[in-house]
Design an enzyme around this catalytic site. Structure first.
Site, PDB file in Angstrom:
ATOM      1  N   SER A  85      13.845 -23.242 -34.771  1.00  0.00           N
ATOM      2  CA  SER A  85      14.875 -24.263 -34.651  1.00  0.00           C
ATOM      3  C   SER A  85      14.717 -25.306 -35.768  1.00  0.00           C
ATOM      4  O   SER A  85      14.749 -24.968 -36.939  1.00  0.00           O
ATOM      5  CB  SER A  85      14.826 -24.898 -33.255  1.00  0.00           C
ATOM      6  OG  SER A  85      15.970 -25.688 -33.009  1.00  0.00           O
TER       7      SER A  85
ATOM      8  N   ASP B  40      19.272 -20.284 -30.601  1.00  0.00           N
ATOM      9  CA  ASP B  40      18.001 -20.952 -30.907  1.00  0.00           C
ATOM     10  C   ASP B  40      16.778 -20.134 -30.472  1.00  0.00           C
ATOM     11  O   ASP B  40      16.670 -19.716 -29.320  1.00  0.00           O
ATOM     12  CB  ASP B  40      18.003 -22.297 -30.180  1.00  0.00           C
ATOM     13  CG  ASP B  40      16.941 -23.260 -30.673  1.00  0.00           C
ATOM     14  OD1 ASP B  40      15.841 -22.804 -31.032  1.00  0.00           O
ATOM     15  OD2 ASP B  40      17.218 -24.464 -30.681  1.00  0.00           O
TER      16      ASP B  40
END
Length: 328
Positions: A58, A188
């Protein structure tokens, strides 16, 4: 504050294999970038030169890509302080629409990532990288990898900005991201590897043929809240666990703690160094930080950690890396 510190004064580290693992955490990634910037300033060398492999999830994936593509930690700090407020502006969690749609549009973060990474692909990275994401179509984990092994014949073509969009597509915050060429639908990597320390260890052993005894890991968090888990959670349902993002916080923190514990078990507590300061509840959020506060915290923490970094990481120079596959 810094968790697992090893004893000072390691001997020659050139036979070691160093891994930098960067947690997810949205805008809190500014903390990790600022800490690296100060460590780089103290050492007088480039941080990337001391690591044989960088893995990030991320926001940590964005930092990892930046380091691999030649950005200094200070430049990455500038990216967060300039682009962060633009990316995370507008929609309030109190908006009724947020219960049915993502909180922020993809356009602003996409424009920012295209601006900083340009037309570069994973093949342009000067460091081996591993960037986790999650494949919604196949319902399984997905790892972007630079071409550092002969088996890795595809990802090198993927534009860096697309890798960043995929690993940072946090559910409820941003929409999922489809790769332009493969059309794979990704979100993510934090849903399964918010702390990618174990991802780095597995890659070092499986793709670089490293022995566990040769590994040394620097694991950087993005701050953890000192939370008291309310009694209402004992028999709580969706409302109790969903209130204030409790379930997300527990899942991310549990993942991170588990990854560090597993790494300790495999390579020994003296070979993993974790920096992840505890902050008061409400001090920061994934999409709301006070940059000066985070930078100041990173400055103080780096001052304390700098001697350990110098002892355990700075004397190691990573072997030169050349991608096995590239347009040329």
């Amino acid at each position: 504050m810094f968790g697992l510190m090893a004893s000072e004064g390691d001997p020659d580290q050139q036979s070691d294999f160093h891994i930098l693992a960067l947690d997810g955490g949205g805008l809190k990634g500014l903390y990790s970038a600022a800490l690296l910037a100060r460590l780089e300033q103290d050492s007088g060398t480039q941080i990337r030169d001391h690591f044989d492999l960088i893995t990030g999830t991320s926001t940590g994936g964005i930092i990892a890509l930046g380091l691999g593509l030649g950005l200094s930690p200070r430049e990455i700090v500038g990216f967060y302080t300039t682009e962060g407020p633009r990316i995370f502006r507008g929609r309030s969690w109190r908006s009724l629409q947020y219960f049915f749609r993502r909180k922020y549009p993809a356009a602003r973060i996409e424009a920012a990532l295209k601006e900083v990474f340009g037309s570069k692909t994973l093949a342009d990275s000067t460091k081996p990288l591993v960037i986790p994401a999650y494949d919604l179509d196949r319902d399984g984990v997905y790892l972007f990898k630079t071409p550092h092994h002969e088996r890795l014949r595809r990802d090198w073509r993927v534009p860096a900005w697309e890798v960043a969009m995929a690993t940072a597509a946090a559910p409820t915050f941003f929409p999922s991201f489809r790769l332009t060429e493969d059309r794979t639908r990704l979100v993510d990597g934090g849903v399964w590897a918010n702390n990618p320390a174990m991802v780095g260890i597995v890659e070092a052993v499986s793709m670089f043929d490293q022995d566990l005894s040769q590994l040394r890991v620097l694991s950087l968090g993005t701050t953890s809240e000192a939370s008291i888990r309310k009694q209402r959670l004992n028999n709580g349902g969706l409302i109790q666990w969903g209130r204030g993002g409790v379930v997300l916080d527990v899942l991310l923190r549990g993942q991170s703690i588990g990854a560090v514990a597993e790494a300790m078990h495999l390579i020994g507590p003296d070979r993993i160094h974790r920096v992840d300061p505890v902050v008061p509840e409400g001090f920061v959020a994934l999409d709301a930080v006070t940059p000066d506060d985070l930078i100041a915290m990173a400055s103080g923490d780096s001052r304390e950690f700098s001697p350990s970094f110098h002892s355990h990481f700075a004397s190691h120079t990573a072997a030169p890396y050349e991608p096995l596959y590239s347009p040329s």
